[in-house]
Scaffold this motif. Structure first.
Motif, short mmCIF file in Angstrom:
data_model
loop_
_atom_site.label_atom_id
_atom_site.label_comp_id
_atom_site.label_asym_id
_atom_site.label_seq_id
_atom_site.Cartn_x
_atom_site.Cartn_y
_atom_site.Cartn_z
N ASP A 222 8.07 1.87 -7.58
CA ASP A 222 8.86 2.37 -6.47
C ASP A 222 8.31 3.38 -5.54
O ASP A 222 8.16 3.27 -4.49
CB ASP A 222 10.43 2.34 -6.61
N ILE A 223 8.04 4.44 -6.14
CA ILE A 223 7.40 5.56 -5.33
C ILE A 223 6.02 5.21 -4.91
O ILE A 223 5.74 5.53 -3.71
CB ILE A 223 7.21 6.67 -6.50
N LEU A 224 5.30 4.55 -5.66
CA LEU A 224 3.99 3.88 -5.05
C LEU A 224 4.08 3.08 -3.71
O LEU A 224 3.60 2.95 -2.78
CB LEU A 224 3.06 3.28 -6.18
N ASN A 225 5.23 2.10 -3.87
CA ASN A 225 5.51 1.36 -2.89
C ASN A 225 5.91 2.11 -1.52
O ASN A 225 5.70 1.89 -0.30
CB ASN A 225 6.54 0.24 -2.90
N ILE A 227 4.94 5.22 -0.85
CA ILE A 227 3.79 5.90 -0.27
C ILE A 227 3.07 5.07 0.45
O ILE A 227 2.33 5.40 1.64
CB ILE A 227 2.91 6.57 -1.31
N GLN A 228 2.84 3.83 -0.02
CA GLN A 228 1.99 2.90 0.79
C GLN A 228 2.55 2.27 1.93
O GLN A 228 1.71 2.11 2.99
CB GLN A 228 1.42 1.71 -0.24
N LYS A 229 3.72 2.06 1.95
CA LYS A 229 4.27 1.39 3.11
C LYS A 229 5.09 2.34 4.09
O LYS A 229 4.78 2.28 5.23
CB LYS A 229 5.41 0.49 2.70
N GLU A 230 5.61 3.30 3.81
CA GLU A 230 6.44 4.47 4.62
C GLU A 230 5.61 5.49 5.07
O GLU A 230 6.00 5.81 6.31
CB GLU A 230 7.81 4.75 3.98
N LEU A 231 4.55 6.07 4.47
CA LEU A 231 3.89 7.53 4.86
C LEU A 231 2.77 7.14 5.32
O LEU A 231 2.08 6.03 5.26
CB LEU A 231 3.59 8.10 3.39
N ASP A 232 2.44 7.74 6.37
CA ASP A 232 1.29 7.65 7.13
C ASP A 232 0.06 8.46 6.26
O ASP A 232 -0.20 9.49 6.87
CB ASP A 232 1.36 8.36 8.60
#
Length: 366
Positions: A222-225, A227-232
């Protein structure tokens, strides 16, 4: 396949040139012109085959030199901002057009070769002048001041990004979850690299029969998702695996050496091994300890004694950030909130430990 096609084309070019040269010499020398048609045909075929064979044999060298030239041109052009290439091309076109107009007069010079030679010099000179003046006066002529500034800013951004080494995440720091919050604040520069073998380890943990391990593994995914989807921030999945290495930690260090990157972890042992191998490490626990409030001996604190310590008479308390406080003589105050005086602080890569004494006991002794 491409090389074979190029060799065949070069051979065709050689044959064409050979045939053209043969007929050129036939016209120059009258004796050859009066030869029978069959001899002329054989001569043209022989000449074409000779030059075709020569071109076929030198085609690998020509191909290699062509690739080297193309690479050199590409490398040199990459150093020049695109806007300057555009402006320089416009200046070159204008310079060559003016040179064409001038050369039409120069060709009329009756002296052989002189007009052509001077025309070539004029073409070179006007082409250079056109490029030089266009680039020198680009802002005044084309009003590209704003575009130039944006281009410069973009180059600085690209340079800054390229200077930041990649950050390679290990399994422990992904499961920990704090890396997402750190990335959100902007303290992590450069791209995040997530090795495929780390993802495989996370999937294995997420599919574990143990409930605690399964929850930890799913939290990591969930943390990886997030980082990949929500963070710039740029995220790269590194597909290559090191099959000759069995341990994940050793693979991480090998990958960090290969990419010249830094390993992001909160594993104390991995931190020590990485230092031994000369690999840079960003330890999340060390960062957390560094930003904790500074505690000095003699400072007063209000804590709640929760349990007894390892040594006789000790009591254990915790700060809000999880820092453990060992209170000497605090065992009898278990369950109570008391004032303590800090006696010393032990700082390690694994965390911070505070030693204290009850304030009441200290006042009585005085």
């Amino acid at each position: 396949m491409i090389n074979k096609i190029i060799k065949a084309l070069m051979a065709l070019v050689g044959i064409t040139i050979g045939v053209a040269l043969y007929f050129y010499f036939v016209k120059i020398f009258p004796g050859l012109w009066h030869l029978p048609v069959a001899y002329k045909a054989l001569g043209s075929i022989f000449s074409g085959l000779i030059t075709g064979l020569v071109f076929y044999l030198i085609s690998p060298w020509l191909l290699k030199e062509g690739k080297n030239m193309a690479s050199w041109v590409d490398k040199e052009l990459s150093k020049v901002p695109p806007i300057e290439i555009l402006i320089g091309s416009i200046g070159l076109a204008l310079g060559l057009f003016i040179a064409y107009l001038i050369s039409q007069l120069l060709i009329q010079i009756p002296v052989p070769i002189v007009g052509t030679t001077i025309s070539i010099v004029v073409y070179i000179f006007m082409g250079y002048i056109g490029v030089h003046l266009a680039i020198k006066n680009r802002e005044e002529l084309f009003n590209f001041n704003l575009i130039s500034k944006l281009s410069t800013q973009k180059e600085k951004t690209i340079k800054k990004t390229s200077m930041s080494s990649p950050k390679i995440l290990d399994t422990s720091v992904i499961i920990d979850g704090r890396i997402a919050d750190i990335c959100k604040t902007g303290f992590i520069e450069g791209k995040l690299v997530i090795p495929n073998f780390v993802l495989e380890e996370l999937r294995h943990i997420a599919d574990s029969a143990d409930d605690l391990k399964r929850v930890r593994g799913r939290r990591g995914l969930d943390i990886l998702n997030k980082i990949q989807k929500e963070l710039d921030i740029e995220v790269e999945i590194y597909e290559k695996d090191f099959e000759d290495i069995s341990e994940v930690d050793s693979k991480l260090l090998k990958l960090a050496q290969l990419l010249e990157g830094k390993v992001v972890t909160n594993d104390y042992n991995l931190n020590k091994v990485a230092q031994f191998h000369g690999v840079d490490v960003l330890n999340i626990n060390e960062l957390a300890n560094a930003i904790k409030p500074v505690v000095i001996p003699g400072e007063e604190m209000v804590v709640q004694i929760i349990k007894d310590g390892k040594e006789s008479g000790q009591g254990i308390a915790y700060l809000d950030d999880g820092t453990m406080i060992v209170v000497d003589g605090g065992r009898k105050y278990i369950g109570d909130t008391i004032d303590v005086l800090v006696t010393s602080v032990l700082q390690t890569a694994a965390g911070r430990m505070i030693f204290a004494k009850p304030k009441l006991a200290t006042e009585k002794s005085i």
